[in-house]
Write a protein that holds these residues in place. Structure first.
Motif, PDB file in Angstrom:
ATOM      1  N   ALA A 149      15.903  -7.739 -42.201  1.00  0.00           N
ATOM      2  CA  ALA A 149      17.288  -8.012 -41.805  1.00  0.00           C
ATOM      3  C   ALA A 149      17.463  -8.019 -40.289  1.00  0.00           C
ATOM      4  CB  ALA A 149      18.218  -6.972 -42.429  1.00  0.00           C
ATOM      5  N   GLU A 152      18.453 -11.353 -37.960  1.00  0.00           N
ATOM      6  CA  GLU A 152      19.818 -11.876 -38.076  1.00  0.00           C
ATOM      7  C   GLU A 152      20.833 -10.894 -37.478  1.00  0.00           C
ATOM      8  OE1 GLU A 152      20.904 -14.679 -38.526  1.00  0.00           O
ATOM      9  OE2 GLU A 152      23.057 -14.234 -38.737  1.00  0.00           O
ATOM     10  N   ARG A 155      20.602 -11.013 -33.719  1.00  0.00           N
ATOM     11  CA  ARG A 155      21.204 -12.231 -33.160  1.00  0.00           C
ATOM     12  C   ARG A 155      22.723 -12.059 -33.032  1.00  0.00           C
ATOM     13  NH1 ARG A 155      23.479 -16.538 -34.534  1.00  0.00           N
ATOM     14  NH2 ARG A 155      23.603 -16.005 -36.749  1.00  0.00           N
ATOM     15  N   GLN A 156      23.313 -11.458 -34.042  1.00  0.00           N
ATOM     16  CA  GLN A 156      24.766 -11.280 -34.012  1.00  0.00           C
ATOM     17  C   GLN A 156      25.177 -10.210 -32.992  1.00  0.00           C
ATOM     18  OE1 GLN A 156      26.969 -11.716 -37.695  1.00  0.00           O
ATOM     19  NE2 GLN A 156      25.038 -11.830 -38.802  1.00  0.00           N
TER      20      GLN A 156
END
Ligand SMILES: *Cc1c(COP(=O)(O)O)cnc(C)c1O
Length: 241
Positions: A149, A152, A155-156
């Motif tokens: 996980a 992702e 990145r956020q």
């Protein structure tokens, strides 16, 4: 290692020297510069007097795992050169309290928590430095995001204006032979290298890994921050929660 009652500044000085020597020797062994490795002295459960003593012996970075205990110490002792690190689990509802108090939060394990920190940091016109905690071995008992996980979520979080990702943190499984923790440290480093190549806008300089039992192995695998408690301050009483 000594119980608190035995502790005096000579014992503490000796412990600190031993840990520093071990960091230097291990770094040299693998061709690393020891000055790129930060020693965070983990003072959880220990009285503030020991923190002050260690600080007077040249330790500048201290780690605490509980917000309440940490804030009480920070309020009483915060000379300008001292950096407090939050290394334990952080609940979103305490996010407001930690912004500004800690130099670095090692335990960011969700986008939700990072968003809270971002909001609180914005309100205080600050940026908050964080590490993403990854549960490399995917132990059910451990905090941290799963390695799958991580890209992702990273990145956020990297897109949040007031949160600065400085790298990754992990707690290796407790094993008898610290050598068994090596693959975990190595995997954190590989993950960091992948994130550095794919998630821009963060510098990814830090790998916070290695504790009393296994920090030399972590340094061999690239740790830039080691979190050492017992080897410096002595054994802790058993945890009662
Ligand atoms: C307690 C703690 C440490 C230090 O552990 P020692 O075994 O005393 O060196 C390091 N990291 C975290 C997250 C901790 O909770």
């Amino acid at each position: 290692m000594h119980e608190i009652s035995d502790f005096n500044s000579e014992q503490l000085a000796e412990n600190i020297t031993q840990v520093r020597d071990c960091i230097a020797t291990t770094a040299a062994k693998v061709g690393r510069d020891p000055t790129e490795i930060t020693l965070v002295a983990v003072s959880k459960t220990k009285p503030l007097e020991l923190v002050e003593m260690a600080y007077n012996l040249g330790v500048t970075d201290f780690g605490e795992n509980r917000v309440q205990e940490a804030l009480s110490k920070i309020t009483q002792f915060h000379p300008p050169q001292l950096r407090w690190h939050l290394i334990g689990h952080l609940q979103s509802n305490k996010a407001a309290k930690v912004v500004g108090a800690f130099a670095c939060i090692h335990s960011v394990d969700s986008l939700h928590l990072a968003q809270y920190l971002d909001r609180k940091a914005a309100e205080q016109h600050m940026r908050v430095e964080v590490l993403l905690q990854v549960n490399i071995a995917e132990e059910a008992s451990k905090e941290g995001m799963s390695p799958d996980a991580a890209p992702e979520i990273a990145r956020q979080i990297a897109g949040l204006a007031n949160v600065e990702i400085a790298g990754l943190m992990t707690v290796a499984p407790l094993v008898d032979d610290p050598e068994e923790a090596r693959p975990v440290f190595r995997a954190l480093r590989v993950l960091r290298d992948n994130l550095r190549a794919t998630v821009t806008g963060s510098d990814w300089r830090h790998l916070s890994m290695g504790m009393t039992h296994d920090y030399p192995i972590a340094i061999e695998e690239g740790a830039t921050i080691v979190r050492v408690g017992r080897a410096i301050f002595g054994q802790r009483p058993p945890v009662i929660r």
